[in-house]
Design a protein around this motif. Structure first.
Motif, PDB file in Angstrom:
ATOM      1  N   TYR A  25       0.860  -1.184   0.000  1.00  0.00           N
ATOM      2  CA  TYR A  25       0.000   0.000   0.000  1.00  0.00           C
ATOM      3  C   TYR A  25       0.903   1.243   0.000  1.00  0.00           C
ATOM      4  CZ  TYR A  25      -4.158  -2.763   1.196  1.00  0.00           C
ATOM      5  OH  TYR A  25      -5.201  -3.653   1.185  1.00  0.00           O
ATOM      6  N   LEU A  26       0.480   2.263  -0.714  1.00  0.00           N
ATOM      7  CA  LEU A  26       1.137   3.569  -0.686  1.00  0.00           C
ATOM      8  C   LEU A  26       0.255   4.515   0.119  1.00  0.00           C
ATOM      9  CD1 LEU A  26       3.294   5.616  -1.586  1.00  0.00           C
ATOM     10  CD2 LEU A  26       1.916   6.023  -3.636  1.00  0.00           C
ATOM     11  N   LEU A  27       0.747   4.993   1.280  1.00  0.00           N
ATOM     12  CA  LEU A  27      -0.016   5.877   2.154  1.00  0.00           C
ATOM     13  C   LEU A  27       0.417   7.310   1.897  1.00  0.00           C
ATOM     14  CD1 LEU A  27       0.063   3.900   5.539  1.00  0.00           C
ATOM     15  CD2 LEU A  27      -1.467   3.641   3.595  1.00  0.00           C
ATOM     16  N   GLN A  28      -0.536   8.141   1.548  1.00  0.00           N
ATOM     17  CA  GLN A  28      -0.294   9.565   1.302  1.00  0.00           C
ATOM     18  C   GLN A  28      -0.984  10.381   2.392  1.00  0.00           C
ATOM     19  OE1 GLN A  28      -1.982   9.996  -2.613  1.00  0.00           O
ATOM     20  NE2 GLN A  28      -0.172   9.188  -3.648  1.00  0.00           N
ATOM     21  N   TYR A  29      -0.356  11.491   2.789  1.00  0.00           N
ATOM     22  CA  TYR A  29      -0.898  12.354   3.840  1.00  0.00           C
ATOM     23  C   TYR A  29      -1.084  13.762   3.262  1.00  0.00           C
ATOM     24  CZ  TYR A  29       0.691   8.494   6.768  1.00  0.00           C
ATOM     25  OH  TYR A  29       0.890   7.257   7.322  1.00  0.00           O
ATOM     26  N   PRO A  30      -2.200  14.010   2.575  1.00  0.00           N
ATOM     27  CA  PRO A  30      -2.368  15.300   1.882  1.00  0.00           C
ATOM     28  C   PRO A  30      -2.559  16.487   2.825  1.00  0.00           C
ATOM     29  CG  PRO A  30      -4.356  13.989   1.695  1.00  0.00           C
ATOM     30  CD  PRO A  30      -3.336  13.106   2.336  1.00  0.00           C
ATOM     31  N   VAL A  31      -3.001  16.259   4.070  1.00  0.00           N
ATOM     32  CA  VAL A  31      -3.232  17.374   4.998  1.00  0.00           C
ATOM     33  C   VAL A  31      -2.060  17.549   5.960  1.00  0.00           C
ATOM     34  CG1 VAL A  31      -5.739  17.111   4.841  1.00  0.00           C
ATOM     35  CG2 VAL A  31      -4.472  15.859   6.598  1.00  0.00           C
ATOM     36  N   GLU A  58      -4.540   4.354  14.436  1.00  0.00           N
ATOM     37  CA  GLU A  58      -4.878   5.053  15.674  1.00  0.00           C
ATOM     38  C   GLU A  58      -3.575   5.569  16.285  1.00  0.00           C
ATOM     39  OE1 GLU A  58      -7.693   4.471  19.632  1.00  0.00           O
ATOM     40  OE2 GLU A  58      -6.994   2.718  18.510  1.00  0.00           O
ATOM     41  N   LEU A  59      -3.453   6.903  16.355  1.00  0.00           N
ATOM     42  CA  LEU A  59      -2.211   7.542  16.788  1.00  0.00           C
ATOM     43  C   LEU A  59      -2.398   8.225  18.134  1.00  0.00           C
ATOM     44  CD1 LEU A  59      -1.196   9.203  13.393  1.00  0.00           C
ATOM     45  CD2 LEU A  59      -0.626   6.920  14.212  1.00  0.00           C
ATOM     46  N   HIS A  60      -1.313   8.286  18.894  1.00  0.00           N
ATOM     47  CA  HIS A  60      -1.328   8.949  20.194  1.00  0.00           C
ATOM     48  C   HIS A  60      -1.204  10.462  20.011  1.00  0.00           C
ATOM     49  CE1 HIS A  60      -0.613   9.712  24.423  1.00  0.00           C
ATOM     50  NE2 HIS A  60       0.510  10.363  24.111  1.00  0.00           N
ATOM     51  N   VAL A  61      -1.947  11.217  20.817  1.00  0.00           N
ATOM     52  CA  VAL A  61      -1.881  12.685  20.801  1.00  0.00           C
ATOM     53  C   VAL A  61      -1.130  13.132  22.055  1.00  0.00           C
ATOM     54  CG1 VAL A  61      -3.213  14.824  20.850  1.00  0.00           C
ATOM     55  CG2 VAL A  61      -4.000  12.889  19.471  1.00  0.00           C
ATOM     56  N   LEU A 103      -6.714   8.055  11.872  1.00  0.00           N
ATOM     57  CA  LEU A 103      -6.529   8.409  10.468  1.00  0.00           C
ATOM     58  C   LEU A 103      -7.182   7.321   9.626  1.00  0.00           C
ATOM     59  CD1 LEU A 103      -2.802   9.587  10.374  1.00  0.00           C
ATOM     60  CD2 LEU A 103      -4.847  10.964  10.733  1.00  0.00           C
ATOM     61  N   THR A 104      -8.101   7.732   8.755  1.00  0.00           N
ATOM     62  CA  THR A 104      -8.838   6.797   7.900  1.00  0.00           C
ATOM     63  C   THR A 104      -8.443   7.036   6.455  1.00  0.00           C
ATOM     64  OG1 THR A 104     -10.685   6.811   9.445  1.00  0.00           O
ATOM     65  CG2 THR A 104     -11.120   5.946   7.255  1.00  0.00           C
ATOM     66  N   GLN A 135      -5.152   7.807   0.625  1.00  0.00           N
ATOM     67  CA  GLN A 135      -4.846   9.069   1.292  1.00  0.00           C
ATOM     68  C   GLN A 135      -5.376   9.005   2.720  1.00  0.00           C
ATOM     69  OE1 GLN A 135      -6.537  12.213  -1.060  1.00  0.00           O
ATOM     70  NE2 GLN A 135      -5.076  11.959  -2.749  1.00  0.00           N
ATOM     71  N   MET A 136      -4.507   9.235   3.676  1.00  0.00           N
ATOM     72  CA  MET A 136      -4.859   9.159   5.089  1.00  0.00           C
ATOM     73  C   MET A 136      -5.299  10.532   5.580  1.00  0.00           C
ATOM     74  SD  MET A 136      -4.278   5.982   5.473  1.00  0.00           S
ATOM     75  CE  MET A 136      -4.588   5.867   7.234  1.00  0.00           C
ATOM     76  N   ARG A 137      -6.521  10.605   6.078  1.00  0.00           N
ATOM     77  CA  ARG A 137      -7.090  11.851   6.583  1.00  0.00           C
ATOM     78  C   ARG A 137      -7.654  11.618   7.979  1.00  0.00           C
ATOM     79  NH1 ARG A 137      -8.016  15.566   2.345  1.00  0.00           N
ATOM     80  NH2 ARG A 137      -7.661  14.651   0.269  1.00  0.00           N
ATOM     81  N   PRO A 138      -7.700  12.651   8.810  1.00  0.00           N
ATOM     82  CA  PRO A 138      -8.257  12.494  10.167  1.00  0.00           C
ATOM     83  C   PRO A 138      -9.727  12.096  10.119  1.00  0.00           C
ATOM     84  CG  PRO A 138      -6.983  14.520  10.006  1.00  0.00           C
ATOM     85  CD  PRO A 138      -7.116  14.001   8.603  1.00  0.00           C
TER      86      PRO A 138
END
Length: 686
Positions: A25-31, A58-61, A103-104, A135-138
């Motif tokens: 998979y290629l994960l892109q983070y446009p934001v 699921e990421l830690h804040v 991130l979904t 594309q991974m978005r919140p």
């Protein structure tokens, strides 16, 4: 000239690696800015949906950061999980702060199949095709959780308020709608709709995966799989120039229009003969509803084995008037309702079976009599009768074909086997429809009179006589036994002479089967050679059958024994020893020899008394206790568990535990309201 100005500087060998092709998979983070990666952020969990190529992280804040607003974090956690006092076990934010984010993935707009990941190593280029680029978005799914929790609390509050009100609301009418059978076109449109695909995607479960950092040993070993090995198939790059050009620019292919599908009421014999024999017979019976065996063999391919055809046709059809009629459960499968009235398939099958049974007793039936028993709407009754019969003037509905004497003479064993099946079916139908004993006796008396027909008589009706008018009562209802359709047919033929000839019946030579009329009621006697003594093979087969039934059922009434024996006959091949005919007495004797007993029990009021058989000894420690249980039912049709345990202590001196007592009683009894136990077979188990 152009090649001389632009010479080839260097050639590189290209290899195709397929080790990670299905999972890359290629994960892109446009934001997210490129310099602000998630490499140093703690990943709490990760999961994927392989079919949808969907990823969630699921990421830690970092709540201790100077840029984190504690008041907002607390407010969001409070809205999602509610106050601390009312929180349940399923809590999203355990710390009381919004300390994590999700991130979904969103599918990328680019075509993934055109891209690959390249690894240039030691002068070689290794390519691995991408499975997906996302594309991974919140994700803000916690807002939906807030709305759901608020609605749930509001509904609970409303329910509490309504329960405190003493006044009851007035009853409101409810409209019930029945869905019509779904056509193939409607099913195709439904399966292509967005709603169908959304439900399908929502039904796929998440697959949890483990996250490894960029420099982890697992990540390094997985990146080594981007390099092609000797075991990989490299045929994609071993092509001749002409083949490579054909793949690069595929030739134009004219689209051929598919032939339109044939109507549902037309059966193609060329397509039919490509199916297995059992499916061919099922398709033919479903299409024609009623068929003679000679007609069926003519439609099947030449050289078809008659024994195989007979075995297959008994799986999908029943014998009526020497002809084969498709079974009701084949014609009306589960979850299908009537297109006319919306009646479920269970009631349609039950009513259709009763109509077929009536045609086994007589060639003519009256629709009004049928409707008074089956309680189906008039449209459904007429539709079922039209499948297997036709309107006959002044007689009602006559079976579609004449009695097939040729088949019944040739296959007497199958005729008797089907007769036993109909006997068992009628026992079940009479209980479901609550047919009184008087009607049953009348039906059987009329059936026996069929075989004692006098000499042929001819009756002629004058053509000058006018059709009689239908007499009516004060309420306006007709006194005729025929339906409106039958009376119209009678009017059409009333102008001319009507000749009615009653032909004598012929009897099959060995098995008491009337061949030129309806299938008659066979007596319980069996035609056996050797002075009326049953052969040893038949006796052994009956004992083996009885032993299997006793071991499987433990307790059963006589009608259930007949039904199981009829099913056994249906599974036997033609010529089997059990097909020679078996009486009730022989069945009972075989049960006794197999270890069963006939119970002398009491029956509940308003129930049909019949012999009840049970297995007394199983070779365990409960053999004597079973005898105590059966003795209790000699004096009463219902007992208490406590009375059973007390009687065991009196008779055997043993103290049976409550669990063992329940286990033993459930094998032979059913419990009803009030804690009363009844023998199985004496009451309904539903």
């Amino acid at each position: 000239m152009a090649e001389e100005d632009d010479p080839v500087e260097h050639e590189i060998n290209v290899f195709l690696s397929k080790s990670l092709a299905e999972n890359l998979y290629l994960l892109q983070y446009p934001v997210r800015p490129a310099h602000m990666t998630y490499d140093h952020v703690k990943h709490l969990s990760a999961r994927v949906k392989p079919s949808q190529r969907k990823v969630e992280l699921e990421l830690h804040v970092n709540t201790s950061s100077a840029n984190y607003a504690h008041s907002k974090g607390e407010q969001i956690a409070l809205n999602v999980d509610g106050p601390a006092a009312s929180r349940g076990a399923d809590v999203t934010y355990t710390s009381g702060l919004m300390d994590r984010q999700v991130l979904t993935s969103v599918p990328s707009t680019s075509r993934t199949g055109r891209y690959a990941v390249g690894l240039l190593k030691e002068g070689e280029l290794h390519l691995t095709p991408l499975n997906a680029a996302v594309q991974m978005r919140p994700s803000f799914s916690y807002l939906d959780t807030v709305d759901t929790r608020v609605k749930t609390e509001q509904a609970a509050a409303d329910a509490g308020d309504s329960s405190q009100e003493e006044a009851e609301e007035d009853a409101k009418p409810i409209t019930v709608k029945f869905s019509r059978p779904e056509s193939d076109e409607a099913k195709a449109r439904r399966m292509a709709s967005y709603e169908f695909h959304r439900h399908k995607y929502d039904g796929e479960s998440w697959v949890p995966v483990e996250y490894h950092g960029l420099q982890d040993d697992m990540a390094v070993s997985e990146r080594m799989l981007l390099q092609a090995t000797q075991g990989d198939d490299l045929s994609e790059f071993q092509l001749f120039p002409r083949d490579y050009l054909a793949r690069l620019v595929p030739p134009h292919v004219e689209e051929r229009e598919e032939k339109p599908a044939m109507p549902s009421n037309i059966l193609s014999l060329s397509q039919l003969r490509t199916l297995p024999l059992a499916d061919q017979i099922k398709a033919l019976l479903t299409n024609v509803k009623v068929i003679r065996f000679s007609q069926l063999m003519a439609l099947l391919p030449q050289g078809t084995d008659t024994v195989s055809a007979l075995r297959s046709v008994q799986q999908v059809a029943v014998l009526v008037q020497g002809c084969w009629v498709v079974k009701s459960d084949i014609l009306y499968p589960k979850e299908v309702c009537s297109p006319h009235s919306g009646v479920s398939s269970e009631y349609l099958c039950r009513g259709r079976d009763y109509m077929m049974w009536k045609f086994t007793q007589s060639r003519h039936v009256i629709r009004k009599d049928i409707s008074s028993i089956v309680k189906l709407p008039a449209e459904d009754v007429k539709d079922i009768l039209e499948q297997m019969s036709k309107v006959k003037a002044s007689k009602g509905w006559e079976f579609l074909f004449d009695y097939d004497k040729e088949f019944t003479d040739k296959y007497c064993e199958i005729v008797q086997r089907q007769k036993m099946l109909w006997d068992a079916k009628y026992q079940s139908l009479s209980k479901q429809f609550k047919i009184p004993k008087e009607a049953e006796k009348k039906s059987k008396a009329g059936e026996q009179s069929v075989g004692h027909t006098d000499k042929p008589r001819r009756r002629r009706t004058s053509s000058k006589s006018s059709p009689s008018k239908r007499e009516r009562t004060l309420s306006g209802r007709s006194l005729s036994d025929h339906s409106d359709v039958e009376m119209e047919a009678a009017k059409n033929v009333a102008a001319g002479p009507v000749n009615i000839t009653v032909e004598p019946m012929e009897v099959c030579d060995s098995n008491h089967v009337i061949a030129n009329g309806p299938i008659a009621e066979l007596t319980n006697s069996v035609v056996v050679e050797n002075g009326g003594k049953c052969s040893s093979d038949l006796k052994q087969a009956l004992i083996a059958f009885s032993r299997d039934i006793l071991r499987d059922r433990l307790i059963f009434p006589l009608h259930e024994l007949k039904r199981l024996f009829a099913l056994k006959l249906q599974m036997c091949s033609p010529g089997h020893v059990l097909g020679c005919g078996v009486s009730d007495k022989q069945l009972e004797e075989s049960l006794i020899e197999a270890g069963g007993i006939r119970l002398n029990n009491q029956w509940p009021p308003n129930s049909t008394n019949e012999p009840l058989f049970a297995l007394l000894r199983k070779g365990d420690q409960y053999d004597t206790i079973r005898g105590v249980l059966f003795d209790l039912f000699r004096s009463s049709y219902q007992i208490r568990k406590e009375a059973f345990r007390k009687r065991i202590e009196e008779k055997t001196g043993q103290e049976l535990s409550d669990a063992d007592c329940k286990k033993l009683m459930r094998e032979y009894c059913v419990v009803k309201a009030g804690g009363w136990w009844y023998l199985k077979g004496t009451v309904s188990e539903s």
